[in-house]
Structures are given as C-alpha cells and as structure tokens.
Design an enzyme around this catalytic site. Structure first.
Site, PDB file in Angstrom:
ATOM      1  N   ARG A 133      66.372  33.198  21.556  1.00 54.32           N
ATOM      2  CA  ARG A 133      67.144  33.636  23.234  1.00 54.32           C
ATOM      3  C   ARG A 133      68.165  32.213  22.917  1.00 54.32           C
ATOM      4  O   ARG A 133      67.941  30.818  23.239  1.00 54.32           O
ATOM      5  CB  ARG A 133      66.191  32.854  24.207  1.00 54.32           C
ATOM      6  CG  ARG A 133      66.329  33.713  25.649  1.00 54.32           C
ATOM      7  CD  ARG A 133      65.858  33.396  26.189  1.00 54.32           C
ATOM      8  NE  ARG A 133      64.025  33.936  25.992  1.00 54.32           N
ATOM      9  CZ  ARG A 133      64.177  35.320  26.624  1.00 54.32           C
ATOM     10  NH1 ARG A 133      66.032  35.930  26.541  1.00 54.32           N
ATOM     11  NH2 ARG A 133      63.225  35.906  26.325  1.00 54.32           N
TER      12      ARG A 133
ATOM     13  N   LYS B 265      74.538  46.719  30.979  1.00 51.87           N
ATOM     14  CA  LYS B 265      73.258  46.532  30.710  1.00 51.87           C
ATOM     15  C   LYS B 265      71.998  47.970  31.082  1.00 51.87           C
ATOM     16  O   LYS B 265      72.368  47.580  31.939  1.00 51.87           O
ATOM     17  CB  LYS B 265      72.533  45.615  31.436  1.00 51.87           C
ATOM     18  CG  LYS B 265      71.151  44.833  30.566  1.00 51.87           C
ATOM     19  CD  LYS B 265      70.953  43.490  31.151  1.00 51.87           C
ATOM     20  CE  LYS B 265      69.577  43.121  30.731  1.00 51.87           C
ATOM     21  NZ  LYS B 265      68.081  44.178  30.747  1.00 51.87           N
TER      22      LYS B 265
ATOM     23  N   ARG C   1      61.272  47.028  20.671  1.00 53.70           N
ATOM     24  CA  ARG C   1      61.877  46.119  20.663  1.00 53.70           C
ATOM     25  C   ARG C   1      60.120  44.720  19.855  1.00 53.70           C
ATOM     26  O   ARG C   1      60.334  43.399  19.467  1.00 53.70           O
ATOM     27  CB  ARG C   1      61.821  45.393  21.970  1.00 53.70           C
ATOM     28  CG  ARG C   1      61.231  44.596  22.467  1.00 53.70           C
ATOM     29  CD  ARG C   1      61.604  44.699  24.153  1.00 53.70           C
ATOM     30  NE  ARG C   1      61.940  43.161  24.408  1.00 53.70           N
ATOM     31  CZ  ARG C   1      62.185  41.958  25.428  1.00 53.70           C
ATOM     32  NH1 ARG C   1      63.717  42.462  25.907  1.00 53.70           N
ATOM     33  NH2 ARG C   1      62.231  40.914  25.507  1.00 53.70           N
TER      34      ARG C   1
ATOM     35  N   GLU D  88      78.971  43.352  28.269  1.00 55.53           N
ATOM     36  CA  GLU D  88      78.636  45.443  27.859  1.00 55.53           C
ATOM     37  C   GLU D  88      77.923  46.415  29.494  1.00 55.53           C
ATOM     38  O   GLU D  88      77.279  44.750  29.858  1.00 55.53           O
ATOM     39  CB  GLU D  88      77.941  45.006  26.972  1.00 55.53           C
ATOM     40  CG  GLU D  88      78.941  45.722  25.312  1.00 55.53           C
ATOM     41  CD  GLU D  88      77.585  45.363  23.973  1.00 55.53           C
ATOM     42  OE1 GLU D  88      76.505  46.059  24.249  1.00 55.53           O
ATOM     43  OE2 GLU D  88      78.169  45.018  23.054  1.00 55.53           O
TER      44      GLU D  88
ATOM     45  N   ARG E  36      64.724  49.930  24.278  1.00 55.39           N
ATOM     46  CA  ARG E  36      65.555  49.526  22.842  1.00 55.39           C
ATOM     47  C   ARG E  36      65.000  49.820  21.532  1.00 55.39           C
ATOM     48  O   ARG E  36      63.877  49.909  21.515  1.00 55.39           O
ATOM     49  CB  ARG E  36      65.332  47.938  22.956  1.00 55.39           C
ATOM     50  CG  ARG E  36      65.974  46.807  21.650  1.00 55.39           C
ATOM     51  CD  ARG E  36      66.090  45.829  22.343  1.00 55.39           C
ATOM     52  NE  ARG E  36      66.914  44.600  20.926  1.00 55.39           N
ATOM     53  CZ  ARG E  36      67.476  43.415  21.405  1.00 55.39           C
ATOM     54  NH1 ARG E  36      67.013  43.025  22.580  1.00 55.39           N
ATOM     55  NH2 ARG E  36      68.196  42.736  20.047  1.00 55.39           N
TER      56      ARG E  36
ATOM     57  N   LYS F 248      72.989  37.421  30.548  1.00 56.42           N
ATOM     58  CA  LYS F 248      72.490  38.792  31.051  1.00 56.42           C
ATOM     59  C   LYS F 248      73.302  38.527  32.666  1.00 56.42           C
ATOM     60  O   LYS F 248      72.338  37.303  32.788  1.00 56.42           O
ATOM     61  CB  LYS F 248      71.333  39.990  31.143  1.00 56.42           C
ATOM     62  CG  LYS F 248      69.986  38.624  31.503  1.00 56.42           C
ATOM     63  CD  LYS F 248      68.959  38.745  30.419  1.00 56.42           C
ATOM     64  CE  LYS F 248      67.790  37.687  31.018  1.00 56.42           C
ATOM     65  NZ  LYS F 248      66.844  38.161  30.703  1.00 56.42           N
TER      66      LYS F 248
ATOM     67  N   GLU G  10      70.175  50.805  22.842  1.00 59.44           N
ATOM     68  CA  GLU G  10      69.155  51.239  24.063  1.00 59.44           C
ATOM     69  C   GLU G  10      68.622  52.122  24.182  1.00 59.44           C
ATOM     70  O   GLU G  10      70.227  53.290  24.534  1.00 59.44           O
ATOM     71  CB  GLU G  10      69.791  50.298  25.675  1.00 59.44           C
ATOM     72  CG  GLU G  10      68.758  50.615  26.325  1.00 59.44           C
ATOM     73  CD  GLU G  10      68.154  48.746  26.395  1.00 59.44           C
ATOM     74  OE1 GLU G  10      67.313  48.552  25.444  1.00 59.44           O
ATOM     75  OE2 GLU G  10      66.939  49.133  27.692  1.00 59.44           O
TER      76      GLU G  10
ATOM     77  N   PHE H  75      74.223  49.134  20.530  1.00 57.10           N
ATOM     78  CA  PHE H  75      74.966  47.793  20.672  1.00 57.10           C
ATOM     79  C   PHE H  75      75.710  46.776  20.037  1.00 57.10           C
ATOM     80  O   PHE H  75      75.920  45.972  19.829  1.00 57.10           O
ATOM     81  CB  PHE H  75      74.921  47.565  22.049  1.00 57.10           C
ATOM     82  CG  PHE H  75      72.749  46.792  21.850  1.00 57.10           C
ATOM     83  CD1 PHE H  75      72.502  45.541  20.831  1.00 57.10           C
ATOM     84  CD2 PHE H  75      72.233  47.809  22.368  1.00 57.10           C
ATOM     85  CE1 PHE H  75      71.432  45.634  21.259  1.00 57.10           C
ATOM     86  CE2 PHE H  75      70.854  47.285  22.822  1.00 57.10           C
ATOM     87  CZ  PHE H  75      71.007  46.234  21.596  1.00 57.10           C
TER      88      PHE H  75
HETATM   89  P1  AMP Z   1      66.097  41.749  29.156  1.00 60.64           P
HETATM   90  O1  AMP Z   1      64.715  42.173  29.148  1.00 60.64           O
HETATM   91  O2  AMP Z   1      66.326  41.259  31.071  1.00 60.64           O
HETATM   92  O3  AMP Z   1      66.010  39.953  28.821  1.00 60.64           O
HETATM   93  O4  AMP Z   1      67.473  41.761  28.562  1.00 60.64           O
HETATM   94  C1  AMP Z   1      67.353  42.025  26.968  1.00 60.64           C
HETATM   95  C2  AMP Z   1      67.381  43.945  26.432  1.00 60.64           C
HETATM   96  O5  AMP Z   1      68.558  44.466  27.993  1.00 60.64           O
HETATM   97  C3  AMP Z   1      67.563  43.463  25.324  1.00 60.64           C
HETATM   98  O6  AMP Z   1      66.513  43.399  24.628  1.00 60.64           O
HETATM   99  C4  AMP Z   1      67.825  44.864  25.148  1.00 60.64           C
HETATM  100  O7  AMP Z   1      66.967  45.984  25.707  1.00 60.64           O
HETATM  101  C5  AMP Z   1      68.445  45.462  26.524  1.00 60.64           C
HETATM  102  N1  AMP Z   1      70.187  45.958  26.622  1.00 60.64           N
HETATM  103  C6  AMP Z   1      70.337  46.892  27.732  1.00 60.64           C
HETATM  104  N2  AMP Z   1      71.483  47.253  27.527  1.00 60.64           N
HETATM  105  C7  AMP Z   1      72.165  46.486  26.675  1.00 60.64           C
HETATM  106  C8  AMP Z   1      73.086  45.620  25.555  1.00 60.64           C
HETATM  107  N3  AMP Z   1      74.706  46.368  25.730  1.00 60.64           N
HETATM  108  N4  AMP Z   1      73.162  44.743  24.756  1.00 60.64           N
HETATM  109  C9  AMP Z   1      72.255  44.004  24.209  1.00 60.64           C
HETATM  110  N5  AMP Z   1      71.009  44.459  25.370  1.00 60.64           N
HETATM  111  C10 AMP Z   1      70.853  45.379  26.263  1.00 60.64           C
END
Ligand code: AMP
Length: 583
Positions: A416, A251, A271, A249, A256, A422, A301, A341
């Site tokens: 996690r 990002k 979040r 998907e 969130r 990611k 998101e 999502f």
């Molecule tokens: P990070 O904040 O870098 O740990 O990345 C995770 C965050 O990416 C999640 O908490 C979401 O807010 C965001 N996110 C954006 N697009 C997506 C997606 N398609 N699926 C899941 N999370 C997403």
C-alpha cells in the site's frame, strides 16, 4: 527430516504467544531442512499442500477423520465420537486414543516429512467415486506410523485446523533469519513473494540459489502477483499536493480481477488470488478475443452494467456471480464488463518496474476495442478543481470515487503506497466509508440473544509493521436473527482456546477464533479509546469505532487485507480536521 522434528516445532509454536519467538522457532526449524524439504515444510506449516492460489485442498470431513481414527486405534467409532465431544479437538482425541493403543502396537519406522506431505498431496488429488475411502486409507497409514505428538498434527492438518497462526510475514522473517541471522533480507524475499505468491517457491529458491536467486526472481504467467493497494487522502488538493500532475481514474465498485493469459489459456485470479476463471465464461471469451499478446498479465475491475438504465449495478449484484451454480444463466443475465487499469507483464517484458505512464501506454496497445474489456476511464491533470470535477462526476454515475496515480511510480506488488491514492465520498460526519475488520473473537448472547449462543463480535485492524491484529471494536448491532445463526455456526468451527500469538487485545471475548473472516463495518466516527489496542503506544490511548454496525461479510478479503492501523489513524486525522473546519 523426520516428521517428529516438525511436530516438536509445532508444539512449541502452539505454546508461543509472541511473534518474535515464533520467528526464532521457525528459523531454527529451517536450519535443519534440506533444500528439497524446505518447500514442503513451509506449506505444511501453513496448513496447505500447495500455494493457496492452486486451490488444492485435502478436503476431508470430520466424519471421515473419525473413521480413520477408529480404524487406526481399533476403538469403535462411538468411542471416538465420545472423546471428541469431550476434547472438542480431533487432534487431541486421536492423540489420546492412539497413546492408549500404543502399548499393543509397535510402530514400524519413523515418518518423514516427505512421506507425510506425499500422503496429504495424494489425498488432495483423489477425486470422484471412492475418493473418501482413499483419503481415509492415506490418513490411517500415517496414523499407524506416527507417535502421539505427530498424530495430533496429522489429524488436524486435513481438517484445516492446524491453527499455528503463522502469517506470511513471519515466514519471510524466519527465512531471512535462517540465511542472514536477522531480518535484513526480508525486503528482497518479500519482493520475490509479491511476484509469485508462493512462499514455498521463495524458500526453495533461497535454499538452492541463495539470495542471488531471489534477486533474479521473475514474474511468471499463471503465478498470481500480489495486488498493489491504494492509500487514501481526504481531498483533491491534498492529492495534487502529494503527486503533482497525475493520472486520475474512475474507481469502479466491482470485483478486482488479475488476468493471466498464455495463448488460448486464461486464468482469472481474485484479489485474494483465488482462481475464479470458471465463474466468468463471458469475461474469459472477451479476453481471448481482445487481448493482443501471446502472453500477458493485467488487472481490471469487473462489474455488471445495466444497459437499460445506463448505469452500473451495485457491487452485491456483481458478487452474486461468485457462486458455483447457474454460471451460464447469470453470465447471460448480468454480463460483466472488465475495466482494465494496469498491465504487469506482456510478451516477455516484466512491466512491474516500469513507470505508470509507460504501463498505461502498453495497456492501451494490449486491449483491442470490444464489448467486454474496456480501458478504465482516465484523465491527466495537475489541477485540483479538475480532479474534483472528475470525482463528482464519478460519484454521480454510481462509482465509488476516483483513484489518482503517480505517473512515475512502478507497480508496487503487495504494498500500500501513495503511488495510488483513492478518494471516496466525503469523510464528514458519519464515516462515509466502511472499514474492513478481522474477527478475532465473539461473545455469547444475553437476554433475547441467549438462544443464538451469539451476542456480538470482537474485531481488529491489522498492524502491518508488527504483523499483529489489534482490537478496535466490539460489535453488537447490525445482525439479523439469520445472520446470528450463521455467524455462530461459522465461528463455532474456528474457535480456539487461547488468544492467537498475532492478536493483541485487552478485551476478552467468550471465545477467541482463528483469523479467517473479514467483516465490513460502518460506524459514526473514530474515537480515542483506552480499552482498545489499535494504534496504542506506550501510555497512550488506542483507537475505537463509535457505534459500530456490521454490514456484511467480505469473503473476498483475507485477514491481512483488513483496514490497517495506519489507515485508521489517517481517517481519524481527516475527521478531526473536518470537524475543526466546520466550527
Ligand atoms: P479499496 O478496496 O477501497 O482499498 O480500493 C482499492 C480497490 O479499488 C482496488 O483493489 C480495485 O479493486 C478497485 N479499483 C476500482 N477502480 C480502480 C482503478 N481504476 N484503479 C485501481 N483500482 C481500482
């Protein structure tokens, strides 16, 4: 239970430097509680009267607390202020002044936990004209009936300065220890907590229905679910190696949102599980229009879309919406799109244990076509090249990268896991991604900075296993004059006179602070370091950031959402491998 029992436990907790000891004190305390008291004891110990997502705060300013102390002790307000200047802690001031008054007054009857909780709850719920007077009255009544030790905590509580430093994991461990004598029930208790985000409710369920009740715990609309988090890997190949055929998907770099809907009633949680509903009227309207279920919980998101340029606005602009003012104007100026999502619940069915591919199908049915909510763009592949192409394309369109998802994995609330992975811009050279660090202390300014009483931050990453915050960087750059002033003011309010039990650091800052703020930090790379405690094992070095620079405060994250030690070690490994590949 008498409140004095709680106050004694708090005194012990305050003097404790270790987490295990903390857990033991709490589980002993729980053993003395009745089923209808446990919830209140848990909330009070966390410095709240309700789970944080309820947003119910006692909300009383220092000046009013000073007034309450003056009224309860009979001393003039000036004397209270004078003492506060010396102690720097209104709790201690109240304790001192009230104990010198005590010879004169006989306190009537012992305070119960119930009474203290009820008064705080009443104080939290009064609003409007005359509410400060009501709050002062509620506080004076407690102070008049409390012994000096109780007074210390009763005064700190409404100011939000209980400062016992008890984290959620410690309470879960203590509940397990209370019931089983060890940590064996932790996982099951944690699952219940992840589904309801309410430790008081978990405690109450355990006390009244035992572990069976915890096992039967169900997801509930308007009780936010703790969000699933993503792991990271450095390349498309490694992702495919790990997951095989998977969903990929976009990002989106936005905010969130966890959406709860029941009929026309809608709530949006951040979040950090704070209610944000009021800030996004256009999203709420979109949800009412487009969600095809009576009851649902789903995630997405949200970000602002620039129709003229055909691209998304940067994160900072989306974040501007998190203000209380001019909501309507902003909603018109920069309307948000919500990219859904995941779905966690719909019309009686808990989807958290269903595999991703089923959830996605349900999500596609849940959301009707429309202008506000869209489905996250997704493709399924087992080909690293295809994944890479989708990734490059996402970056080109101004997105952060991709999130790959295990087709067969359940929704891992609050955890996690490699169910979501990611992939962000390359980790070459400079750390491409910023890391999120918890501020654990700060330094006084020297030279040019002396006048700001601020010279830099001591920051930590989170060790999930140990539930400890471990130092990783001393940050001296990235501060404008304005930022320094702001930081000094913010941190000055949460100074503590000792290192918290959940903090591990060999470096001693000028001031330790409560765990509250997270900062996004950029750096050149991660290096091994003998002075920092992050990732430090016996006899080995820890990890540190090279040339760390403060980027921004991340008020959307709580301390436990700081980058973890595990993530730091992973980034370190990726970095090393890239360096090897380059030579
Ligand atoms: P990070 O904040 O870098 O740990 O990345 C995770 C965050 O990416 C999640 O908490 C979401 O807010 C965001 N996110 C954006 N697009 C997506 C997606 N398609 N699926 C899941 N999370 C997403």
């Amino acid at each position: 239970m008498e409140f004095s029992v709680l106050a004694e436990a708090y005194e012990k907790l305050e003097a404790t430097r270790g987490r295990l000891e903390m857990m033991a004190i709490l589980s002993e305390l729980f053993k003395k509680a009745k089923p209808d008291e446990i919830e209140k004891i848990i909330y009070l110990s966390q410095g709240v009267v309700a789970p944080p997502f309820e947003g119910i705060e006692v909300g009383i300013g220092e000046k009013f607390v000073e007034e309450a102390i003056a009224l309860a002790t009979g001393y003039p307000k000036k004397k209270v202020e004078e003492s506060y200047r010396k102690t720097g802690d209104l709790g201690k001031t109240a304790e001192e002044l009230l104990s010198s008054k005590q010879q004169m007054s006989l306190f009537s009857h012992p305070l119960s936990v119930q009474k203290v909780f009820d008064n705080f709850m009443k104080m939290a719920k009064t609003s409007g004209a005359g509410s400060q007077e009501m709050k002062i009255k509620g506080l004076v009544e407690l102070l008049n009936n409390a012994n000096p030790k109780e007074v210390r905590y009763i005064t700190r509580f409404p100011l939000g300065r209980l400062r016992l430093g008890i984290g959620d994991p410690t309470i879960l461990d203590a509940l397990s220890a209370y019931k089983a004598g060890d940590k064996s029930l932790r996982e099951e208790l944690e699952r219940a907590y992840n589904l309801c985000s309410d430790l008081g409710l978990v405690g109450r369920t355990l006390f009244s229905d035992g572990i069976e009740g915890i096992r039967k715990f169900k997801i509930k609309v308007f009780n936010p679910v703790r969000p699933a988090l993503a792991e990271r890997l450095p390349s498309a190949e490694e992702i495919i190696e790990k997951l095989g055929k998977c969903a990929v998907e976009r990002k989106y770099d936005g905010l969130r949102m966890e959406v709860h809907k029941q009929g026309e009633k809608v709530e949006i949680f951040s979040r950090r599980l704070e209610r944000m509903t009021q800030m996004f009227p256009e999203v709420v309207a979109g949800i009412r229009k487009q969600v095809k279920a009576k009851e649902a919980i789903f995630e997405g998101e949200a970000l602002a879309y620039n129709e003229v340029a055909g691209e998304y606005y940067p994160f900072q602009l989306t974040m501007q919406r998190k203000r209380k003012y001019n909501v309507k104007e902003k909603a018109e100026e920069y309307p948000l799109n919500l990219f859904a999502f995941d779905v966690l619940y719909a019309d009686g069915e808990d989807y958290t244990r269903h595999p991703y591919h089923e959830r996605r199908k349900r999500l596609e049915k849940l959301i009707a076509a429309g202008s506000v909510i869209k489905l996250s763009e997704m493709t399924i592949t087992d080909d690293p090249k295809k994944l890479e192409e989708f990734f490059e394309d996402s970056i080109e369109r101004g997105m952060e990268g991709i999130v790959a998802k295990d087709l067969n994995a359940q929704y891992n609330a609050g955890a996690r896991k490699f169910a979501w992975i990611k992939l962000k811009r390359s980790y070459k050279g400079e750390l491409a991604d910023t890391v999120d660090l918890a501020i654990i202390g700060y330094f006084l300014g020297k030279g040019m900075r002396a006048k700001f009483k601020f010279g830099g931050l001591l920051c930590a990453v989170y060790d999930e296993k140990a539930d400890m915050f471990k130092s990783i960087a001393k940050i001296g750059s990235g501060f404008s004059e304005e930022k320094m002033k702001q930081l000094e003011e913010m941190l000055g309010k949460i100074k503590v006179d000792h290192k918290l039990a959940r903090v591990e650091s060999e470096i001693k800052p000028d001031f330790w602070v409560d765990l509250k703020y997270i900062v996004a930090v950029a750096a050149d790379e991660i290096t091994r370091s003998p002075t920092h405690t992050a990732g430090k094992e016996k006899g080995e070095s820890g990890y540190a950031l090279r040339f760390p620079r403060m980027m921004e405060l991340r008020e959307d994250k709580s301390p436990e959402e700081a980058t973890t030690v595990k993530e730091i070690i992973e980034i370190y490994k990726m970095q090393k491998r890239i360096q090897l590949e380059e030579f």
